[in-house]
Design a protein around this motif. Sequence first.
Motif, PDB file in Angstrom:
ATOM      1  N   UNK A  55     -41.270   4.451  -5.341  1.00 50.49           N
ATOM      2  CA  UNK A  55     -41.207   2.985  -5.428  1.00 50.49           C
ATOM      3  C   UNK A  55     -40.384   2.541  -6.635  1.00 50.49           C
ATOM      4  N   UNK A  56     -40.871   2.875  -7.820  1.00 47.70           N
ATOM      5  CA  UNK A  56     -40.184   2.406  -9.028  1.00 47.70           C
ATOM      6  C   UNK A  56     -38.787   2.999  -9.142  1.00 47.70           C
ATOM      7  N   UNK A  57     -38.609   4.232  -8.644  1.00 44.13           N
ATOM      8  CA  UNK A  57     -37.287   4.849  -8.663  1.00 44.13           C
ATOM      9  C   UNK A  57     -36.293   4.079  -7.817  1.00 44.13           C
ATOM     10  N   UNK A  58     -36.745   3.609  -6.654  1.00 42.15           N
ATOM     11  CA  UNK A  58     -35.874   2.811  -5.786  1.00 42.15           C
ATOM     12  C   UNK A  58     -35.506   1.499  -6.463  1.00 42.15           C
ATOM     13  N   UNK A  59     -36.475   0.889  -7.133  1.00 45.58           N
ATOM     14  CA  UNK A  59     -36.210  -0.358  -7.845  1.00 45.58           C
ATOM     15  C   UNK A  59     -35.178  -0.124  -8.949  1.00 45.58           C
TER      16      UNK A  59
END
Length: 245
Positions: free
Chosen positions: A113-117
């Motif tokens: 999740x945060x990596x995609x953001x």
Amino acid sequence: MKKALITGANKSIGFEAARQLLQQGYYVYLGSRSLANGQEAVEKLKAEGLHEVEAIQIDVSDPESVKAARAAVGEKTEVLDVLINNAGINGGRPQNALTASLEQFKAVYDTNVFGVVLVTQAFIDLLQKSPEPRIVNVTSGMGSLTLHNDPTWKYYHNKGAVYHSSKAALNMYTVVLAYELRDTAFKVNMVDPGFTATDFNQHRGTGTVEEAGKRVVKYAVLDANGPTGKFVSEENNPETGEIPW
């Protein structure tokens, strides 16, 4: 020549997506957490006669690594046409709602999740310079809340509080991203490559990486009439591809 960045592309579905984009005439920045593994993957592709590719070191869970990758790509091109957020981890088993640790949740969410953001926000300026920018977030049918509440679904009993919830969160982020970019040339979609036989699931999957790569690449090369903001899983819906949230 159009240019694409794929995270987690040194093996499995990401690697196959890189191969297929190269075969379609794209220049590919092959993202890999390990630069050595990325360079090894590049050499395999070049041995197949696919030369418009280079490795980019990027650990999507590390903000400094993402920042460095953005700087590296920015030195090579002013425009990025495709971003495929493919990097992901499953977090191991078991993933029971009552016993899964916060460490499990944090590790999986950091990547899925945060990596995609992080990556999307870091590279959005390069994508905005493309006349036909495309973002594909590689998700999973396991992120469908509706299907998980359907006892007739073939994967109904395959529950996991960590990985599955991370993909549901990714889907929501992608919905909002597609909405914010709705009046632009962007096409932003979530693609489930299917239950594919890879290291990710100890090769228990029933699909091939070739088919999975094809499903991902299909939404990376959409024309101006293509859909945006869709949750696609051809495995779960062979007719239209779209599945419920």
